[in-house]
Design a protein around this motif. Sequence first.
Motif, mmCIF file in Angstrom:
data_model
loop_
_atom_site.group_PDB
_atom_site.id
_atom_site.type_symbol
_atom_site.label_atom_id
_atom_site.label_comp_id
_atom_site.label_asym_id
_atom_site.label_seq_id
_atom_site.Cartn_x
_atom_site.Cartn_y
_atom_site.Cartn_z
ATOM 1 N N HIS A 161 18.418 -9.437 10.129
ATOM 2 C CA HIS A 161 18.196 -10.000 8.792
ATOM 3 C C HIS A 161 18.306 -8.882 7.760
ATOM 4 N N PRO A 162 19.306 -8.931 6.877
ATOM 5 C CA PRO A 162 19.412 -7.893 5.844
ATOM 6 C C PRO A 162 18.297 -8.041 4.817
ATOM 7 N N LEU A 163 17.776 -6.917 4.380
ATOM 8 C CA LEU A 163 16.749 -6.866 3.338
ATOM 9 C C LEU A 163 17.369 -6.227 2.101
ATOM 10 N N TYR A 164 17.162 -6.852 0.935
ATOM 11 C CA TYR A 164 17.824 -6.420 -0.288
ATOM 12 C C TYR A 164 16.823 -6.122 -1.398
ATOM 13 N N CYS A 165 17.243 -5.243 -2.290
ATOM 14 C CA CYS A 165 16.612 -5.101 -3.599
ATOM 15 C C CYS A 165 17.433 -5.917 -4.596
ATOM 16 N N TYR A 166 16.757 -6.697 -5.436
ATOM 17 C CA TYR A 166 17.406 -7.522 -6.448
ATOM 18 C C TYR A 166 16.984 -7.041 -7.833
ATOM 19 N N HIS A 167 17.944 -6.968 -8.749
ATOM 20 C CA HIS A 167 17.640 -6.618 -10.131
ATOM 21 C C HIS A 167 18.711 -7.207 -11.038
ATOM 22 N N HIS A 168 18.463 -7.182 -12.348
ATOM 23 C CA HIS A 168 19.435 -7.752 -13.285
ATOM 24 C C HIS A 168 20.672 -6.859 -13.359
ATOM 25 N N VAL A 227 10.632 1.492 3.303
ATOM 26 C CA VAL A 227 10.979 0.573 4.386
ATOM 27 C C VAL A 227 11.283 1.351 5.662
ATOM 28 N N GLU A 228 12.084 2.394 5.547
ATOM 29 C CA GLU A 228 12.453 3.194 6.727
ATOM 30 C C GLU A 228 11.224 3.842 7.356
ATOM 31 N N GLU A 229 10.314 4.317 6.534
ATOM 32 C CA GLU A 229 9.096 4.951 7.054
ATOM 33 C C GLU A 229 8.211 3.941 7.785
ATOM 34 N N GLN A 230 8.110 2.726 7.230
ATOM 35 C CA GLN A 230 7.289 1.712 7.877
ATOM 36 C C GLN A 230 7.913 1.255 9.203
ATOM 37 N N ILE A 231 9.224 1.137 9.246
ATOM 38 C CA ILE A 231 9.895 0.784 10.504
ATOM 39 C C ILE A 231 9.675 1.863 11.541
ATOM 40 N N GLN A 249 21.577 -3.699 -0.484
ATOM 41 C CA GLN A 249 20.930 -3.747 0.827
ATOM 42 C C GLN A 249 20.184 -2.450 1.106
ATOM 43 N N VAL A 250 18.921 -2.587 1.536
ATOM 44 C CA VAL A 250 18.110 -1.405 1.833
ATOM 45 C C VAL A 250 17.786 -1.275 3.316
ATOM 46 N N ALA A 251 17.996 -2.355 4.084
ATOM 47 C CA ALA A 251 17.720 -2.279 5.523
ATOM 48 C C ALA A 251 18.354 -3.472 6.225
ATOM 49 N N LEU A 252 18.592 -3.303 7.510
ATOM 50 C CA LEU A 252 19.002 -4.406 8.373
ATOM 51 C C LEU A 252 17.890 -4.564 9.402
ATOM 52 N N LEU A 253 17.066 -5.587 9.208
ATOM 53 C CA LEU A 253 15.876 -5.763 10.030
ATOM 54 C C LEU A 253 16.211 -6.482 11.332
ATOM 55 N N THR A 254 15.464 -6.144 12.385
ATOM 56 C CA THR A 254 15.660 -6.743 13.696
ATOM 57 C C THR A 254 14.564 -7.757 13.964
ATOM 58 N N GLY A 297 0.818 -1.218 0.000
ATOM 59 C CA GLY A 297 0.000 0.000 0.000
ATOM 60 C C GLY A 297 0.840 1.251 0.000
ATOM 61 N N ALA A 298 1.919 1.247 0.792
ATOM 62 C CA ALA A 298 2.776 2.432 0.883
ATOM 63 C C ALA A 298 3.447 2.723 -0.454
#
Length: 313
Positions: A276-283, A303-307, A168-173, A116-117
């Motif tokens: 847990h690292p969160l990543y964006c993947y692309h070609h 991601v940062e706003e939702q956290i 990497q876009v975030a390091l999740l806890t 949604g965001a």
Amino acid sequence: MAKDLVANLDLNLLRVFTVLFQEKNMRRASERLNVTQPAVSQSLKKLRQHFDEPLFVKVTGGLAATGFAERLYDVVSPNLQALFSGLSHLTHFAPSELKQSITIALSPPAMMTLSGALILKFKQLAPNVQLSIVAWSGQTLADLGNGDTLIGVHYGDIDYPKSIYRHQVALLTAGVAVRKGHPLLKEEKVFDQLSDYPIASQLIPEWNERKVVAAEVMKRYGMELEIGFRAEDSAALVDVTSQTDMFMPITNLFPKHRYKDIAYPNVEIPEQDRYHPLYCYHHLRQRNSPLIEWLIQVIQQTVEEQIELNSDK
């Protein structure tokens, strides 16, 4: 043997030619090009030598194009315009001008929180984009390779080919969710006590289909977990967790602010298993794409706003 008209041809000369063809006048052409008339004359001389054609003849009031010049203009003008336009987009990128379809694949935890965001952000920043959000599946890495999916969001410890690049876009806890009134909420700190209750584990393609990550973690500390429920669907997991004594592993990306029937005990997970690292993947071919760079920025900001929304819950 026919003369090669492309070899050693200066594209700037073609730009002079198109303007001169349109103006049919040396002075007006020089003004448009912001150069002197002798400079235009010199360029025209080089063009005549290159094509071995006069291109223009003097007439009253200016110049007249030859038949060859007219044919040359029909070839050069649209292609040169497309070339310069394309080159300008290498340094100019405006999301508001985007008019294309974009498919983003999200792993189940990201799908639950970001969908949604992201829709709202695209409506604000790139309103003309047709955005499709799909669930990450066993086909996603192939779709990133063939272009059916532009970018995906997933955890870091998955197998992916060398043709795929990640950022990497975030390091999740890591944390835990339980129902309101759960016995674990009476504990000051929780970890060993988790083994007293079944786990409701989310199935996340290419990450934990053959194992329950939380169970593997607990096993390293000498504890066995009972697997009470597994599902890929986030709503099903929340529903089961809210009505049973099962606990659900989550991260700080979990949208705590949406669920009134869910609570969060103070879990003390050992540091080596907490993040847990969160990543964006692309070609890999898209690595320097302004569009991809922008998408990564948008996803990271979302991601940062939702956290942040969850930080006081």
